[in-house]
Enzyme design. Structure first.
Site, short mmCIF file in Angstrom:
data_model
loop_
_atom_site.label_atom_id
_atom_site.label_comp_id
_atom_site.label_asym_id
_atom_site.label_seq_id
_atom_site.Cartn_x
_atom_site.Cartn_y
_atom_site.Cartn_z
N ILE A 19 0.83 -1.20 0.00
CA ILE A 19 0.00 0.00 0.00
C ILE A 19 0.87 1.26 0.00
CG2 ILE A 19 -1.67 1.32 1.37
CD1 ILE A 19 -2.63 -1.46 2.52
N ASP A 38 11.43 3.59 4.65
CA ASP A 38 11.18 2.17 4.92
C ASP A 38 12.36 1.64 5.72
OD1 ASP A 38 9.08 0.01 3.37
OD2 ASP A 38 10.78 -0.87 4.43
N ASP A 64 13.80 3.16 10.48
CA ASP A 64 12.94 2.29 11.28
C ASP A 64 12.01 3.20 12.07
OD1 ASP A 64 11.81 0.70 13.26
OD2 ASP A 64 13.62 -0.49 13.56
N VAL A 65 10.71 3.06 11.89
CA VAL A 65 9.78 4.01 12.54
C VAL A 65 9.77 3.86 14.06
CG1 VAL A 65 8.26 4.27 10.53
CG2 VAL A 65 7.76 2.49 12.23
N ASN A 91 2.04 4.74 7.37
CA ASN A 91 1.55 3.48 6.79
C ASN A 91 2.34 2.26 7.26
OD1 ASN A 91 0.50 1.66 4.46
ND2 ASN A 91 2.71 1.79 4.10
N SER A 143 -6.97 -0.35 10.41
CA SER A 143 -7.35 -1.63 9.79
C SER A 143 -8.78 -1.92 10.22
CB SER A 143 -6.44 -2.75 10.29
OG SER A 143 -6.97 -4.01 9.94
N TYR A 156 -2.48 -7.66 16.77
CA TYR A 156 -2.72 -6.78 15.62
C TYR A 156 -4.00 -5.95 15.85
CZ TYR A 156 -3.03 -5.37 10.68
OH TYR A 156 -3.10 -4.65 9.51
N TYR A 217 -16.60 -10.56 2.49
CA TYR A 217 -16.59 -9.32 1.69
C TYR A 217 -17.80 -9.22 0.78
CZ TYR A 217 -12.23 -8.01 3.67
OH TYR A 217 -11.31 -7.61 4.58
#
Ligand SMILES: NC(=O)c1ccc[n+]([C@@H]2O[C@H](COP(=O)([O-])OP(=O)(O)OC[C@H]3O[C@@H](n4cnc5c(N)ncnc54)[C@H](O)[C@@H]3O)[C@@H](O)[C@H]2O)c1
Length: 257
Positions: A19, A38, A64-65, A91, A143, A156, A217
């Protein structure tokens, strides 16, 4: 319609794949100069090189975030190259599988650090630049797992729930200062992040995992990276000038069942 982000500088984390990569390419086509961050520096550079080859402006940076010094260094490099940042797309993220009774503590921490703390660190690094310019749009990657329970994805779901809660909190702090903050809640998109989660859902069988997922879905297909990039483009653009604190579902109706 091209040019919806003309003269804007954007930073997209996790821009080396999926994404993030699709969004970086779309934002660049719409006129933004894009800082592609990234943890895999070579992947960030690959996205940036593809944008430049197509005539756009982009800088690929390894960061690295979860590492504040790396996030600040990358932010400073983007500002030095292109000027103050108008758009931040938080993201970068990782998946995680396991019900709460079997989830590993390390996995839980990694999931929270990258998905939730990373959003905090990147926002904290970029907001001063937006304040200088007097405007900005921050998009946090949530999400559907933040909105409905998803079996065997305990860490998650919790980490993405934190991202959505943080989005609301940030939006009220920053709206008076000209910065909008929204989240996207994508449904399932087949990317490297999702593959292990689909395999786990199918009991080790990817095809079965995909089929089981598809039944959830109503729209009759899973999403693709362009579906989410387009949602991010709307939130980044001035067309969303009155939109802040929202979580935009882009999920083919999955959370409406
Ligand atoms: N694919 C889906 O079905 C789906 C659904 C809902 C939400 N999301 C979210 O969308 C985002 C992007 O996911 P994707 O599916 O494109 O995954 P992806 O694995 O294709 O891309 C994620 C990118 O993030 C990078 N990354 C990982 N850890 C990082 C770190 N610590 N610092 C910087 N970069 C890091 C990876 O190297 C990778 O390039 C994630 O936040 C994910 O949770 C995905």
């Amino acid at each position: 319609m091209a040019g919806r982000l003309t003269n804007k500088v954007a930073i997209i984390t996790g821009g080396g794949s999926g994404i993030g990569r699709a969004s970086a390419e779309l934002f660049a086509r719409e006129g933004a100069a894009v800082g592609v961050l990234d943890v895999r520096a070579e992947a960030a550079e690959e996205t940036a090189a593809a944008i430049r080859a197509a005539g756009g402006r982009a800088l690929g940076l390894g960061a690295d975030v979860t590492n504040d010094a790396q996030v600040r260094a990358a932010t400073d490099a983007v500002i030095a190259e292109f000027g103050d940042v108008a758009i931040l797309y938080n993201n970068a993220g990782i998946g995680s599988t396991g019900a709460v009774d079997v989830a590993e503590e390390d996995d839980w921490d990694r999931c929270f650090n990258i998905n939730a703390k990373g959003t905090f660190l990147c926002s904290r690094a970029v907001v001063p630049s937006m304040l200088k310019a007097g405007r900005g749009s921050i998009i946090n990657q949530g999400s559907v797992a933040a909105l409905v329970g998803v079996a065997n994805f305990a860490a998650y779901c919790a980490a993405k729930g934190a991202v959505v809660a943080l989005t609301r909190s940030m939006s009220i702090d920053l709206a008076p200062r000209g910065i909008r903050v929204n989240a996207i809640a994508p449904g399932t998109i087949y990317t490297p992040l999702m593959e292990p989660m689909l395999i786990a859902r199918g009991g080790g069988d990817l095809q079965k995992g995909l089929e089981m997922t598809l039944t959830k879905y109503p729209i009759g297909r899973l999403g693709d990276v362009g579906d989410i990039a387009n949602a991010a483009l709307f939130l980044a653009s001035d067309e969303a000038a009155f939109v802040t604190g929202s979580t935009l579902t882009a999920d083919g109706g999955m959370t409406s069942i």
